[in-house]
Every structure is written in C-alpha cells, then in structure tokens.
Design a protein around this motif. Structure first.
Motif, PDB file in Angstrom:
ATOM      1  N   GLN A   1      23.452  -1.687  87.940  1.00 13.88           N
ATOM      2  CA  GLN A   1      24.352  -0.834  87.178  1.00 13.88           C
ATOM      3  C   GLN A   1      23.749  -0.487  85.813  1.00 13.88           C
ATOM      4  N   PRO A   2      24.161   0.650  85.218  1.00 17.45           N
ATOM      5  CA  PRO A   2      23.669   1.002  83.884  1.00 17.45           C
ATOM      6  C   PRO A   2      24.080  -0.049  82.855  1.00 17.45           C
ATOM      7  N   LYS A   3      23.208  -0.270  81.877  1.00 22.72           N
ATOM      8  CA  LYS A   3      23.517  -1.207  80.802  1.00 22.72           C
ATOM      9  C   LYS A   3      24.497  -0.561  79.831  1.00 22.72           C
ATOM     10  N   ASP A   4      25.660  -1.139  79.707  1.00 21.76           N
ATOM     11  CA  ASP A   4      26.659  -0.628  78.775  1.00 21.76           C
ATOM     12  C   ASP A   4      26.783   0.896  78.916  1.00 21.76           C
ATOM     13  N   LYS A   5      26.556   1.621  77.818  1.00 20.19           N
ATOM     14  CA  LYS A   5      26.644   3.073  77.859  1.00 20.19           C
ATOM     15  C   LYS A   5      25.272   3.723  78.016  1.00 20.19           C
ATOM     16  N   ALA A   6      24.245   2.906  78.134  1.00 19.83           N
ATOM     17  CA  ALA A   6      22.895   3.445  78.242  1.00 19.83           C
ATOM     18  C   ALA A   6      22.617   3.929  79.665  1.00 19.83           C
ATOM     19  N   LYS A   7      21.610   4.782  79.789  1.00 19.22           N
ATOM     20  CA  LYS A   7      21.203   5.283  81.099  1.00 19.22           C
ATOM     21  C   LYS A   7      20.321   4.276  81.826  1.00 19.22           C
ATOM     22  N   GLU A   8      19.691   3.384  81.064  1.00 20.21           N
ATOM     23  CA  GLU A   8      18.793   2.406  81.671  1.00 20.21           C
ATOM     24  C   GLU A   8      19.577   1.439  82.549  1.00 20.21           C
ATOM     25  N   LEU A   9      19.016   1.123  83.721  1.00 21.35           N
ATOM     26  CA  LEU A   9      19.686   0.216  84.640  1.00 21.35           C
ATOM     27  C   LEU A   9      19.404  -1.235  84.282  1.00 21.35           C
ATOM     28  N   ALA A  10      20.344  -2.105  84.609  1.00 22.38           N
ATOM     29  CA  ALA A  10      20.151  -3.537  84.430  1.00 22.38           C
ATOM     30  C   ALA A  10      18.998  -4.013  85.303  1.00 22.38           C
ATOM     31  N   ARG A  11      18.415  -5.149  84.947  1.00 25.41           N
ATOM     32  CA  ARG A  11      17.268  -5.667  85.692  1.00 25.41           C
ATOM     33  C   ARG A  11      17.656  -6.150  87.080  1.00 25.41           C
ATOM     34  N   ASN A  12      18.907  -6.603  87.234  1.00 27.42           N
ATOM     35  CA  ASN A  12      19.315  -7.230  88.488  1.00 27.42           C
ATOM     36  C   ASN A  12      20.702  -6.782  88.924  1.00 27.42           C
ATOM     37  N   ILE A  13      20.998  -7.026  90.192  1.00 30.19           N
ATOM     38  CA  ILE A  13      22.369  -7.010  90.694  1.00 30.19           C
ATOM     39  C   ILE A  13      22.951  -8.384  90.361  1.00 30.19           C
ATOM     40  N   THR A  14      24.054  -8.429  89.645  1.00 33.75           N
ATOM     41  CA  THR A  14      24.539  -9.677  89.078  1.00 33.75           C
ATOM     42  C   THR A  14      25.380 -10.480  90.074  1.00 33.75           C
ATOM     43  N   ILE A  15      25.537 -11.752  89.767  1.00 30.72           N
ATOM     44  CA  ILE A  15      26.382 -12.632  90.572  1.00 30.72           C
ATOM     45  C   ILE A  15      27.823 -12.133  90.556  1.00 30.72           C
ATOM     46  N   GLU A  16      28.266 -11.555  89.442  1.00 30.89           N
ATOM     47  CA  GLU A  16      29.638 -11.062  89.367  1.00 30.89           C
ATOM     48  C   GLU A  16      29.868  -9.901  90.328  1.00 30.89           C
ATOM     49  N   GLN A  17      28.870  -9.039  90.479  1.00 33.30           N
ATOM     50  CA  GLN A  17      28.994  -7.946  91.443  1.00 33.30           C
ATOM     51  C   GLN A  17      29.143  -8.495  92.863  1.00 33.30           C
ATOM     52  N   VAL A  18      28.378  -9.537  93.169  1.00 36.86           N
ATOM     53  CA  VAL A  18      28.461 -10.142  94.499  1.00 36.86           C
ATOM     54  C   VAL A  18      29.835 -10.786  94.698  1.00 36.86           C
ATOM     55  N   ARG A  19      30.337 -11.449  93.672  1.00 41.18           N
ATOM     56  CA  ARG A  19      31.658 -12.085  93.777  1.00 41.18           C
ATOM     57  C   ARG A  19      32.752 -11.051  93.993  1.00 41.18           C
TER      58      ARG A  19
END
Length: 329
Positions: free
Chosen positions: A88-106
C-alpha cells in the motif's frame, strides 16, 4: 493492456482441475516479473465468481463471461468476494510500502470468517507473496494449512525460491516461463505493426522473452541504444568518447529507466557477438559478461551509481573490439 501471451499452459491446467471438480485451494503463480501473472490471477478470480461450481462444463475458456451481474461487479472493481493483498502507499505519498504488512493479512483472515455474501467462491489474490513480512507469511501459512471451504488463494511470486518451503508445499504451482523468441516476435509485430522488424527483434532480444518488459521497451528507442553499444564493441572506443557519452546518458535518478534498458540489451547483444565469432574466441565474450553481471550486482547492493555502471559496461564491451591484425566479423 493485460499481457495474455504465454498463458496457454497455465490456463489449460487450471481449467482441467476446475472441470474435474478437484480444484486445489492454493495456487502459486511463479515466474519472472512482467509475464502477466497478475492479469492471469484476475482472470481466474473473475471466472470463479461468475461460474461457480466446477465439473459442470466442457472446454470453457477463462474469458467466458459467465454470470453477467457478477461480472459487472468484477469489472467495477467491487465484487465482495475478491480480496487483494498488495503493498500500500505510504501515508499520503505515492511511494509504496516495502512490504505487505501483518495487519493486512489479519484483516483478510477476519474476512474469511464471514459467510459468502455473493456466489459460491471467495478468491484471495496476493500480489506479490514475495512482499509479505515474515509475520504475515507465517499467518498466511496457517490459513493455507486450514483453508476455509470454497476459498481459493492465488499467490503471485517473482522469486518462488525465496518463499517459505512450507508455503510452496501447500500450493499447486503454475510456472510462467519466458516466451520463445519467434513467438514473441510474431506477437509484438502483430501488436505494433508500425514498428520496423529490426526494432521488433531488438526489443524481443532485450526483453528476454518477458512480454511485459517488451511492452515497456517499445518507447525506449532500443535500436538506437543497441547501435551505440555495438559501436563501442566494434571500435574499442580508443578515446573514451562513446563510453563517456553512455555514462552521461544513464547517470542520475532521472535516467534510471535508460540504465535498465542498457542492462536489458547487453545479454542479447553479447549472445549475438558470441555467435558471430569462432569457438576459440567465445571465452572473452563470456568473461566480459561475467564482469558486467558482477558490476550490476555490486551496484544494486551499493549506491547504484548509474554513470559508473554505464561506463563499466562500456569498458567491458570495448574489450571485445577486434585487435590490430584482426578483422571484424
């Protein structure tokens, strides 16, 4: 546009499993980035939520429309039974996060505890499973070990060898291999008939059989860049002018795409040079290819100085110029 070339084998394998009523609950779509694995996963998802049970029909293609009301929801991007996990994008930035997070999986797992609200299948697309955090990968593994009924997981991986072996063992693997050069050439020529065949061949060689990369290279002036690299290899660039110009063209963050183009072109170019030389003269070509690979690997691990990489690639090519007393072939 979605890349559809090279999917025939994977489509046949999936449809045979569906028609036979033995659909595995998790599929690993493995192969180089740019093979259209994400587009293929979306086709499977659309097919399942618009067709329902397996074992009911013969010789159905993945692109068969099926139930039109469900299909309209898919086309609008809001079918409730297709869930996607991606960076997912970091906050309001266009850059994507480095990983798919554990919270997304949960959050995804919580959805799996709910009853189906529409149709007979729920589809989870993880694009790419390589991007999962360690905790997220472990949480996904537990779900794969005890999957809910009527739930299909489509795990997209560009580097399947780096995944947890236990995740790979829970999946049926569909491999997406680079496409044959002749097939790629015919496909790209049909797709872009305005291109000269010399440019089509250069793009195909630089793409390494990966359709998505070929499409990205169409507007990159591959033929012109290849001509410059061949000039270095042919003359040796005794005054360094060509190498210095190459370093300027690929240096800096704004020229990263051009540097990647050069890196893509070099393997095909060296292959051609090797084929044109007697067997006794192939070893120097291979030696320079090894040197280029080391340069690129070291640059990726370090600061990725484009100018340095470009100049060093030029140095390697210059070493392949015919020596005095030899004639160029």
């Amino acid at each position: 546009m979605a890349v559809m070339i090279g999917h025939q084998g994977a489509e046949k394998a999936f449809l045979e499993a569906w028609q036979g009523g033995r659909l595995h609950h998790a599929w690993l779509l493995a192969g180089p980035q740019g093979m259209g694995k994400g587009a293929f996963a979306e086709r499977i998802a659309r097919f399942l939520v618009t067709h329902g049970r397996g074992g009911e029909a013969q010789a159905i293609a993945l692109d068969d429309r099926g139930d039109e009301s469900a299909g309209r929801l898919v086309d609008a991007g809001n079918h409730p039974e297709i869930l996607r996990l991606a960076r997912q994008p970091k906050d309001k930035a266009k850059e994507l996060a480095r990983n798919i997070t554990i919270e997304q999986v949960r959050q995804m797992i919580r959805r799996l505890h709910l009853s189906l609200s529409l149709g007979e299948w729920r589809v989870i697309i993880v694009d790419a499973v390589d991007d999962l955090e360690t905790d997220g990968a472990n949480a996904l593994l537990k779900t794969l070990e005890e999957p809910p009924a009527k739930t299909l997981f489509l795990l997209i991986s560009h580097s399947p060898g780096r995944l947890l072996p236990t995740i790979r063992s829970r999946c049926r693997t569909l491999r997406f291999q680079p496409v044959d050069r002749d097939v790629m050439t015919a496909w790209l020529h049909e797709l872009r008939p305005i291109l000269e065949m010399t440019e089509v061949r250069a793009i195909v060689a630089a793409s390494g059989g990966v359709p998505g990369k070929a499409l990205a290279l169409i507007d990159s002036d591959v033929a012109a860049m290849e001509k410059k690299l061949l000039a270095i290899a042919g003359t040796g660039d005794p005054e360094n002018r060509l190498r210095e110009a190459l370093a300027r063209e690929v240096g800096g963050s704004s020229n990263r795409a051009r540097l990647e183009l050069v890196i893509d072109i070099v393997p095909g170019l060296l292959t051609r040079l090797a084929r044109e030389r007697p067997v006794a003269e192939i070893a120097p070509v291979l030696a320079q290819w090894d040197r280029i690979q080391r340069t690129v690997r070291d640059a990726i691990r370090g600061s990725y100085d484009g100018s340095m990489v470009g100049f060093e690639i030029g140095n390697c090519l210059a070493q392949l110029a015919p020596r005095q007393g030899q004639t160029a072939r």
